[in-house]
Design a protein around this motif. Structure first.
Motif, mmCIF file in Angstrom:
data_model
loop_
_atom_site.group_PDB
_atom_site.id
_atom_site.type_symbol
_atom_site.label_atom_id
_atom_site.label_comp_id
_atom_site.label_asym_id
_atom_site.label_seq_id
_atom_site.Cartn_x
_atom_site.Cartn_y
_atom_site.Cartn_z
ATOM 1 N N PHE A 12 0.832 -1.200 0.000
ATOM 2 C CA PHE A 12 0.000 0.000 0.000
ATOM 3 C C PHE A 12 0.870 1.255 0.000
ATOM 4 C CE2 PHE A 12 -2.435 3.332 2.154
ATOM 5 C CZ PHE A 12 -3.602 3.329 1.413
ATOM 6 N N VAL A 13 1.904 1.245 0.822
ATOM 7 C CA VAL A 13 2.814 2.405 0.882
ATOM 8 C C VAL A 13 3.512 2.609 -0.458
ATOM 9 C CG1 VAL A 13 4.944 3.259 1.924
ATOM 10 C CG2 VAL A 13 3.153 2.281 3.374
ATOM 11 N N VAL A 14 3.943 1.513 -1.077
ATOM 12 C CA VAL A 14 4.611 1.621 -2.387
ATOM 13 C C VAL A 14 3.666 2.209 -3.420
ATOM 14 C CG1 VAL A 14 5.571 0.283 -4.299
ATOM 15 C CG2 VAL A 14 6.273 -0.220 -1.955
ATOM 16 N N THR A 36 -4.154 5.907 -11.472
ATOM 17 C CA THR A 36 -4.072 4.450 -11.565
ATOM 18 C C THR A 36 -3.435 3.855 -10.321
ATOM 19 O OG1 THR A 36 -3.950 4.505 -13.990
ATOM 20 C CG2 THR A 36 -3.110 2.523 -12.882
ATOM 21 N N TRP A 37 -2.288 4.429 -9.900
ATOM 22 C CA TRP A 37 -1.609 3.924 -8.702
ATOM 23 C C TRP A 37 -2.474 4.102 -7.455
ATOM 24 C CZ3 TRP A 37 1.751 0.595 -9.787
ATOM 25 C CH2 TRP A 37 2.677 0.752 -10.815
ATOM 26 N N PHE A 38 -3.107 5.281 -7.309
ATOM 27 C CA PHE A 38 -3.967 5.505 -6.147
ATOM 28 C C PHE A 38 -5.163 4.560 -6.184
ATOM 29 C CE2 PHE A 38 -2.340 10.105 -6.073
ATOM 30 C CZ PHE A 38 -1.361 9.787 -5.150
ATOM 31 N N GLY A 39 -5.690 4.300 -7.381
ATOM 32 C CA GLY A 39 -6.809 3.376 -7.512
ATOM 33 C C GLY A 39 -6.417 1.965 -7.097
ATOM 34 N N LEU A 40 -5.213 1.532 -7.511
ATOM 35 C CA LEU A 40 -4.738 0.216 -7.104
ATOM 36 C C LEU A 40 -4.557 0.134 -5.591
ATOM 37 C CD1 LEU A 40 -2.130 -0.496 -9.924
ATOM 38 C CD2 LEU A 40 -4.340 -1.621 -9.592
ATOM 39 N N ALA A 41 -4.088 1.240 -5.003
ATOM 40 C CA ALA A 41 -3.940 1.263 -3.545
ATOM 41 C C ALA A 41 -5.300 1.131 -2.868
ATOM 42 C CB ALA A 41 -3.245 2.556 -3.111
ATOM 43 N N ALA A 42 -6.303 1.820 -3.422
ATOM 44 C CA ALA A 42 -7.644 1.737 -2.845
ATOM 45 C C ALA A 42 -8.217 0.327 -2.985
ATOM 46 C CB ALA A 42 -8.561 2.755 -3.524
ATOM 47 N N VAL A 82 -9.789 -4.887 -0.714
ATOM 48 C CA VAL A 82 -9.694 -6.349 -0.741
ATOM 49 C C VAL A 82 -9.139 -6.873 0.571
ATOM 50 C CG1 VAL A 82 -8.511 -8.302 -1.819
ATOM 51 C CG2 VAL A 82 -9.516 -6.502 -3.248
ATOM 52 N N PHE A 83 -8.105 -6.197 1.080
ATOM 53 C CA PHE A 83 -7.517 -6.667 2.332
ATOM 54 C C PHE A 83 -8.476 -6.484 3.501
ATOM 55 C CE2 PHE A 83 -4.882 -6.158 6.163
ATOM 56 C CZ PHE A 83 -4.229 -7.393 6.135
#
Length: 244
Positions: free
Chosen positions: A19-21, A216-222, A227-228
């Protein structure tokens, strides 16, 4: 039951790190977006500024690609009666008139004070063989700095007439032009009789997709967080169930 919290430790650590990455990559893209916008604004301002006299030679050591590239200048050039150097070009991010591979034509020119500056006189198609004209020309253009050499591509062919890296210093050494200015000039005008080599105005056509990349990166983090969280909730539900 004491084993269940321990089993969650590594997934929490791994997910937190990922998430941090992802957040870091998104923030980096926002920084790149800001950098690209400043670069575009700077280039646009230089492209649209009125041409100024070429700075005096005592100012050249202070000039660099960082502070002077694309500076619009005017000079009185006296082109040498020597052979042109051809730099291969497949396309240009700064010229939308180049639709097919060809060459940029480079030739040295003497300034009124006797100094030598190399000029990119413009584009010619691959089948062009005529040499550009020598003689005196009043021209406007843009200051450019040499491209870095590549580890994987040769700078020129064996005889130094066709170049794959735009480096006026290497061209000068190969052609016996003597000492030349640390920059070259991309000619903007005038267009010669017959139209070739074809100079042109430069324009900013740099893509700025960094906001899309950041989202895109922020969306993947969300998505990762969602999911987690769902997985963690399912594990807690299992933990809460009474043992049979």
């Amino acid at each position: 039951m004491t084993d269940q919290p321990r089993s969650l430790f590594m997934p929490i650590v791994a997910t937190s790190a990922a998430f941090v990455v992802l957040i870091g990559l998104g923030a980096w893209q926002l920084q790149r977006k800001e950098w690209k916008e400043k670069l575009v604004d700077s280039m646009t301002a230089r492209f649209q500024s009125p041409p100024q006299n070429l700075p005096a030679p005592d100012k050249w050591p202070e000039m660099s690609a960082e502070n002077s590239e694309f500076l619009r200048v005017k000079i009185d050039a006296d082109f040498w009666p020597t052979r042109d150097a051809y730099a291969y070009i497949a396309g240009s991010a700064l010229r939308d008139d180049i639709k097919s591979p060809g060459y940029f034509v480079f030739r040295p020119a003497k300034l009124p004070d006797g100094r030598i500056v190399v000029v990119n006189r413009g584009y010619v198609p691959l089948d062009h063989t005529a040499q550009s004209q020598s003689g005196k020309v009043e021209l406007t253009g843009y200051l450019r700095w040499p491209e870095p050499k590549s580890m994987f591509v040769s700078s020129s062919d064996a005889n130094g007439e066709t170049w794959f890296v735009r480096d006026q210093r290497a061209m000068a050494a190969a052609g016996g032009w003597g000492e030349v200015a640390p920059f070259y000039i991309d000619q903007e005008a005038p267009v010669p009789e017959g139209g070739l080599p074809r100079p042109s105005k430069l324009q900013v056509t740099l893509r700025n997709d960094h906001l899309g990349y950041a989202l895109t990166w922020f969306g993947l983090a969300a998505v990762l967080a969602g999911v987690f969280a769902a997985w963690l909730f399912s594990q807690r539900c299992k933990l809460a169930q009474p043992a049979e």
